[in-house]
Write an enzyme that holds these catalytic residues in place. Structure first.
Site, PDB file in Angstrom:
ATOM      1  N   ASN A 181     -10.108  -0.329   0.473  1.00 35.32           N
ATOM      2  CA  ASN A 181      -8.647  -0.248   0.370  1.00 35.32           C
ATOM      3  C   ASN A 181      -8.195  -0.844  -0.966  1.00 35.32           C
ATOM      4  OD1 ASN A 181      -5.881  -0.626   0.597  1.00 35.32           O
ATOM      5  ND2 ASN A 181      -5.964  -1.428   2.685  1.00 35.32           N
ATOM      6  N   HIS A 218      -3.201   7.239   2.075  1.00 34.83           N
ATOM      7  CA  HIS A 218      -3.678   5.923   1.652  1.00 34.83           C
ATOM      8  C   HIS A 218      -5.051   5.695   2.291  1.00 34.83           C
ATOM      9  CE1 HIS A 218      -4.107   1.778   0.865  1.00 34.83           C
ATOM     10  NE2 HIS A 218      -3.797   1.364   2.066  1.00 34.83           N
ATOM     11  N   CYS A 233       0.815  -1.226   0.000  1.00 32.81           N
ATOM     12  CA  CYS A 233       0.000   0.000   0.000  1.00 32.81           C
ATOM     13  C   CYS A 233       0.843   1.269   0.000  1.00 32.81           C
ATOM     14  CB  CYS A 233      -0.960  -0.002   1.179  1.00 32.81           C
ATOM     15  SG  CYS A 233      -2.019  -1.449   1.212  1.00 32.81           S
TER      16      CYS A 233
HETATM   17  C1  LIG Z   1      -9.983  -4.763  10.598  1.00 32.69           C
HETATM   18  C2  LIG Z   1     -10.535  -3.677  11.510  1.00 32.69           C
HETATM   19  C3  LIG Z   1     -11.564  -2.861  10.777  1.00 32.69           C
HETATM   20  C4  LIG Z   1     -11.209  -4.344  12.700  1.00 32.69           C
HETATM   21  O1  LIG Z   1     -11.748  -3.353  13.542  1.00 32.69           O
HETATM   22  P1  LIG Z   1     -11.465  -3.397  15.115  1.00 32.69           P
HETATM   23  O2  LIG Z   1     -12.229  -2.306  15.720  1.00 32.69           O
HETATM   24  O3  LIG Z   1      -9.972  -3.401  15.282  1.00 32.69           O
HETATM   25  O4  LIG Z   1     -12.090  -4.752  15.483  1.00 32.69           O
HETATM   26  P2  LIG Z   1     -11.384  -5.945  16.262  1.00 32.69           P
HETATM   27  O5  LIG Z   1     -10.369  -6.599  15.392  1.00 32.69           O
HETATM   28  O6  LIG Z   1     -10.954  -5.409  17.576  1.00 32.69           O
HETATM   29  O7  LIG Z   1     -12.589  -6.895  16.408  1.00 32.69           O
HETATM   30  C5  LIG Z   1     -13.700  -6.569  17.214  1.00 32.69           C
HETATM   31  C6  LIG Z   1     -14.750  -7.639  17.046  1.00 32.69           C
HETATM   32  O8  LIG Z   1     -15.404  -7.458  15.787  1.00 32.69           O
HETATM   33  C7  LIG Z   1     -15.436  -8.673  15.086  1.00 32.69           C
HETATM   34  N1  LIG Z   1     -15.449  -8.421  13.653  1.00 32.69           N
HETATM   35  C8  LIG Z   1     -14.396  -8.403  12.807  1.00 32.69           C
HETATM   36  N2  LIG Z   1     -14.825  -8.150  11.578  1.00 32.69           N
HETATM   37  C9  LIG Z   1     -16.160  -8.001  11.628  1.00 32.69           C
HETATM   38  C10 LIG Z   1     -17.156  -7.731  10.689  1.00 32.69           C
HETATM   39  N3  LIG Z   1     -16.864  -7.537   9.380  1.00 32.69           N
HETATM   40  N4  LIG Z   1     -18.436  -7.630  11.107  1.00 32.69           N
HETATM   41  C11 LIG Z   1     -18.754  -7.801  12.390  1.00 32.69           C
HETATM   42  N5  LIG Z   1     -17.841  -8.077  13.338  1.00 32.69           N
HETATM   43  C12 LIG Z   1     -16.556  -8.176  12.966  1.00 32.69           C
HETATM   44  C13 LIG Z   1     -14.236  -9.422  15.554  1.00 32.69           C
HETATM   45  O9  LIG Z   1     -14.393 -10.787  15.336  1.00 32.69           O
HETATM   46  C14 LIG Z   1     -14.185  -9.049  17.001  1.00 32.69           C
HETATM   47  O10 LIG Z   1     -15.059  -9.870  17.699  1.00 32.69           O
HETATM   48  P3  LIG Z   1     -14.621 -10.521  19.120  1.00 32.69           P
HETATM   49  O11 LIG Z   1     -14.391  -9.331  20.010  1.00 32.69           O
HETATM   50  O12 LIG Z   1     -15.786 -11.339  19.453  1.00 32.69           O
HETATM   51  O13 LIG Z   1     -13.369 -11.275  18.824  1.00 32.69           O
HETATM   52  C15 LIG Z   1      -9.413  -2.774  12.054  1.00 32.69           C
HETATM   53  O14 LIG Z   1      -8.602  -3.486  12.929  1.00 32.69           O
HETATM   54  C16 LIG Z   1      -8.546  -2.214  10.967  1.00 32.69           C
HETATM   55  O15 LIG Z   1      -9.000  -1.439  10.146  1.00 32.69           O
HETATM   56  N6  LIG Z   1      -7.253  -2.542  10.952  1.00 32.69           N
HETATM   57  C17 LIG Z   1      -6.335  -2.046   9.969  1.00 32.69           C
HETATM   58  C18 LIG Z   1      -6.575  -2.764   8.697  1.00 32.69           C
HETATM   59  C19 LIG Z   1      -5.883  -2.133   7.538  1.00 32.69           C
HETATM   60  O16 LIG Z   1      -5.973  -0.961   7.334  1.00 32.69           O
HETATM   61  N7  LIG Z   1      -5.200  -2.972   6.764  1.00 32.69           N
HETATM   62  C20 LIG Z   1      -4.595  -2.591   5.565  1.00 32.69           C
HETATM   63  C21 LIG Z   1      -3.324  -1.906   5.780  1.00 32.69           C
HETATM   64  S1  LIG Z   1      -2.695  -1.378   4.256  1.00 32.69           S
END
Ligand SMILES: CC(C)(COP(=O)(O)OP(=O)(O)OC[C@H]1O[C@@H](n2cnc3c(N)ncnc32)[C@H](O)[C@@H]1OP(=O)(O)O)[C@@H](O)C(=O)NCCC(=O)NCCS
Length: 333
Positions: A290, A260, A119
């Site tokens: 993304n 990004h 990215c």
């Molecule tokens: C992926 C992302 C959106 C998850 O959001 P978050 O607030 O961190 O959520 P968490 O990972 O803490 O998960 C919270 C809960 O939501 C759940 N969850 C994950 N995806 C879900 C979805 N699509 N729908 C509903 N629930 C979801 C998880 O399973 C977790 O449940 P649990 O507490 O029972 O285990 C976030 O971590 C993120 O954006 N990370 C960076 C990703 C990124 O930018 N990557 C590319 C880099 S170039």
């Protein structure tokens, strides 16, 4: 990696973009995994993304964006000297996607190569092309950032499948003397100790597809969302502050911030750290998700179209991703 002092600058003359045709709204995921439109919007800011068909390959989208950029610069494809494609989802392991694009657009006199920095690919490739232009090795280049990550998504993994979309953008850069326009300063960083946080295990030479060692391993995107989130906010803040410092410019002087587009919450947290008000921050993650190396050039295209990015304006671009890798370019548009 200091600010540029040379009189010969790499000026961005035009931009093009191409995204996959099919729009996939959040609601479609409700039938595939346990999620909701509301969860996706509040956690990521994404409302819909583009999903490529079999025909909409990485090279196809790249060539479409590149041809548009050339047209807008009134440049004959035969006059292009270098085609640089930033991607981690190229058509093949080899040949490079850049060579395919060079042929597709009829850039018969150009060299071509790919840059792999996930990215942050557009940040790295724009810098590489600009350096070649500034040094006099070439006079112009097409720099394309493009990815089709939905082809590598595990559609049963709700924590990753909702995040990605397919598309890319291209800029045409040309040498100019005695101008304050062009790439002004760049920072590029890497921390390979974080490679495990976001990766695709199978398909490279370590676990070649179909090999013994690939058994039980995945050919889809794996990501530790929370780790990547923490890294992203910190990396964006740090590289933006250090590129501004290198150029001797304050955040107040930035006309537009084009980060990004991975997650709205990451963009908001990083903008706050850097001290950039929301009206100076360009966001289109709600429409595309993304698009990896494609995010920044598509955002630049749309920022220009919307009138937010004007000739002579100071634009700060920043990327971060798998590697881990991150970097920023300060550009006088
Ligand atoms: C992926 C992302 C959106 C998850 O959001 P978050 O607030 O961190 O959520 P968490 O990972 O803490 O998960 C919270 C809960 O939501 C759940 N969850 C994950 N995806 C879900 C979805 N699509 N729908 C509903 N629930 C979801 C998880 O399973 C977790 O449940 P649990 O507490 O029972 O285990 C976030 O971590 C993120 O954006 N990370 C960076 C990703 C990124 O930018 N990557 C590319 C880099 S170039």
């Amino acid at each position: 990696m200091g600010a540029r002092a040379m009189s010969r600058k790499a000026v961005i003359e035009s931009v093009g973009m191409a995204v996959a045709e099919r729009v996939m709204p959040n609601s479609e995921f409700e039938a595939i995994v346990e999620t909701s439109d509301e969860w996706i919007r509040t956690r990521t800011g994404i409302s819909e993304r583009r999903v490529s068909s079999d025909e909409e390959t990485c090279s196809y989208l790249a060539a479409k964006a590149a041809s548009q950029a050339l047209e807008r610069a009134s440049c004959d494809p035969n006059d292009v000297q270098m085609v640089v494609v930033a991607t981690v989802t190229g058509d093949y392991i080899f040949p490079s996607t850049a060579s395919l694009v060079q042929d597709m657009i009829g850039a018969t006199n150009a060299g071509a190569f790919d840059v792999g920095a996930a990215c942050a690919g557009f940040i790295y490739s724009a810098q590489v092309a600009a350096s070649m232009i500034e040094s006099g090795t070439i006079d112009n280049a097409l720099v394309i950032g493009v990815d089709v990550l939905t082809k590598f998504v595990d559609w049963s993994d709700r924590s990753t499948c909702i995040l990605f979309g397919d598309g890319g953008g291209a800029v045409f850069m040309r040498a100019q003397e005695n101008t304050n326009r062009g790439l002004i300063a760049t920072v590029m960083n890497s921390d390979g100790s974080g490679a495990k946080h976001i990766k695709i295990d199978v398909g490279g030479s370590l676990h070649a597809s179909g090999s013994e060692s690939s058994k039980g391993k995945s050919c889809h995107i794996f990501m530790e969302g929370r780790e990547v989130y923490r890294f992203a906010v910190k990396a964006m803040g740090e590289s933006c502050c250090s590129v501004l410092e290198k150029a001797g410019v304050s955040a107040d002087e930035v006309d537009l911030f084009v980060p990004h587009q991975a997650n709205l919450r990451i963009i908001e947290a990083a903008s706050q750290r850097i001290g950039l008000p929301p009206e100076k921050v360009f966001v289109n993650v709600q429409k595309y998700g993304n698009m990896s190396a494609g995010s920044i050039p598509v955002a630049l295209y749309e920022a220009e179209q919307s009138g937010k990015l004007k000739k002579g304006g100071l634009v700060l671009t920043v990327g971060f991703g798998a590697g881990l890798v991150w970097g920023a370019n300060l550009i006088r548009w």
